[in-house]
Design a protein around this motif. Structure first.
Motif, short mmCIF file in Angstrom:
data_model
loop_
_atom_site.label_atom_id
_atom_site.label_comp_id
_atom_site.label_asym_id
_atom_site.label_seq_id
_atom_site.Cartn_x
_atom_site.Cartn_y
_atom_site.Cartn_z
N VAL A 193 11.07 7.25 84.04
CA VAL A 193 11.11 6.45 85.27
C VAL A 193 11.35 4.96 84.97
N THR A 194 10.67 4.44 83.94
CA THR A 194 10.74 2.98 83.70
C THR A 194 11.24 2.58 82.31
N PRO A 216 15.87 3.44 81.45
CA PRO A 216 15.29 4.50 82.28
C PRO A 216 16.41 5.42 82.78
N ASN A 218 17.36 6.54 85.61
CA ASN A 218 18.17 6.22 86.80
C ASN A 218 19.20 5.12 86.54
N PHE A 227 11.10 11.25 91.46
CA PHE A 227 10.43 10.57 90.35
C PHE A 227 8.97 11.00 90.30
N HIS A 273 5.55 9.96 88.47
CA HIS A 273 5.00 8.89 87.65
C HIS A 273 3.82 9.37 86.81
N LEU A 320 1.63 8.14 92.87
CA LEU A 320 2.68 7.28 92.33
C LEU A 320 2.15 6.30 91.28
N PHE A 342 1.55 4.53 88.00
CA PHE A 342 2.08 4.48 86.64
C PHE A 342 0.92 4.55 85.65
#
Ligand code: SF4
Ligand code: SF4
Lengths: 178, 235
Positions: free
Chosen positions: A89-90, A134, A136, A144, A146, A175, A177
């Protein structure tokens, strides 16, 4: 009802997301005959299928040329792609190297103390990208999940929804992180 | 309250009687209407830098923390447009730093992390900038990891307004802005710092922390500023 064709992919991650997936415990057994696992580090299938995948879960960030290729292949073959966990994701932990030139890293990590064969392996080793990205930033991602790793309950919630053909409704604490 | 001081505003269609001199944010809060914030902290002056408390007044988006209420004002706090803008603002904040919650001391006790949940930030749609920021661990008890600094300025304000030391300030402009101690010297050498630790308590993220706090071990008490001011009779 025909089985959902599922795939899971492990890019630059620690496999913790896959561990968390297995951590769904008995729910996984209940779900097991609703999907067919078509490609996964949990199976011995070597190549990602060319087409016909319903849902692909991708763990890990995109760190080298091979990851880009696999991510694109998975995207092309799959109706739904899910980024599984913070690295996907990140960028998360693997992206900590961003800002340091890859050649410097390789030299620092493998250079001074390489005693066997005397040089760094070049063939068959995928080239590191200049920076870890990431998922995306490389392919379109539909959903997504997390967490580092995502809690088993959150993965279960998303997976059940996807197997039912619904959108996973991940909200609030789902959600988080980390 | 004198009769003449009473003004009436509408928030999300709800009429509210209040008094002049308050901010829109403050009145919303007093009436149980949630507006997300990051740079605001009860007890400190409001500067409107994080842009998360955006509301719509008369067709314009303004920061509710810096907008005083006025008689007849109509405020909307939760339209689709506002939600989109807040989301984008939050994504930009995440993309600007290096937030690796997985091993952050503030993991689980972080105002930024909570905002991502509250605003439903599934992904960051702008490219991450992955800056290389300087960590300053020269202070004997505290450290600042600028990778997690969101430039809210709470440390700057608490240090100047409440402690009266003004050790913290901003340096440079645009994307290069960062918080510094004294005239951009190591925190450990900053003679104006009284070691009081207020900046640690108010920092909403894991940027300023106590040394020795490992992953998820850092808990803060930003409310202590308002408490302290109340006890000083300074409200
Ligand atoms: S400061 Fe908050 S958002 Fe940033 S890494 Fe730490 S826990 Fe995550
Ligand atoms: S160090 Fe903390 S309190 Fe200071 S500006 Fe950065 S995020 Fe805000």
């Amino acid at each position: 009802m025909s089985k959902i064709r599922l795939a899971t992919v492990w890019l630059s991650g620690c496999s913790g997301c896959h561990m968390s997936l297995l951590d769904i415990d008995e729910t996984l057994i209940e779900l097991a005959d609703r999907f067919e696992l078509c490609k996964s580090p949990l199976t011995d299938i070597k190549e990602f299928p060319e087409e016909g995948i319903d849902v692909t879960l991708i763990e890990g960030a995109v760190a080298n040329a091979e990851h880009v290729e696999i991510a694109r292949k998975a995207r092309k073959a799959s109706k739904i792609v899910v980024a599984l966990g913070d690295c996907a994701v990140t960028g998360n932990v693997p992206a900590l190297r961003n800002g340091i030139p890859p050649e410097e890293l390789i030299e620092e990590i493998y250079g001074p103390d390489v005693t066997v064969n005397g040089n760094l392996p070049h063939e068959g080793v995928p080239r590191l990208l200049a920076r870890v990205r990431p998922l995306n930033e490389v392919i379109d991602v539909d959903y997504f999940i997390h967490g580092c790793p995502p809690p088993a309950g959150v993965i279960a919630k998303a997976l059940v929804a996807l197997l039912d053909g619904r959108e996973p409704q991940l909200v609030g604490k789902d959600l988080r992180f980390g | 309250m004198r009769e003449s001081d009473v003004i009436t505003i509408k928030i999300d269609g709800r009429p509210i009687a209040t008094s002049a001199g308050k901010s829109v944010l403050q009145v919303a809060k007093e009436n149980g209407i949630r507006i997300p914030t990051l740079c605001h902290l009860d007890g400190l002056s409001d500067v409107g830098v994080c842009r998360l408390c955006l509301v719509e007044i008369g067709g314009k988006l303004v920061t509710s923390c810096t907008t005083p209420v006025a008689d007849g004002m109509e405020v909307r706090t939760d339209t689709e447009e506002i939600r989109q803008h807040r989301r984008t603002v939050l994504e930009l904040i995440f993309a600007e730093g290096n937030h690796v919650c997985a091993f952050c001391p503030s993991n689980g006790n972080c105002e930024l992390q909570d905002l991502a949940c509250e605003l439903g930030m599934e992904e960051v749609r702008v490219p991450y900038s992955y800056p290389r920021n300087r960590i300053d661990a020269t202070h004997p008890r505290f450290l600042i990891d600028r990778d997690r600094c969101v430039l809210c300025g709470r440390c700057v304000r608490v240090c100047a307004e409440v402690e009266g030391a003004h050790t913290w300030d901003f340096a440079e402009r645009g994307r290069s802005v960062r918080v510094i101690t004294d005239l951009d010297i190591d925190w450990g050498d900053a003679g104006s710092c009284t070691d009081c630790g207020k900046c640690v308590e108010v920092c909403p993220t894991g940027a300023i922390i106590r040394k020795g706090a490992a992953t998820a071990e850092m808990e803060k008490e930003p409310e202590l500023v308002a408490d302290l001011l109340e006890r000083r009779g300074d409200v």
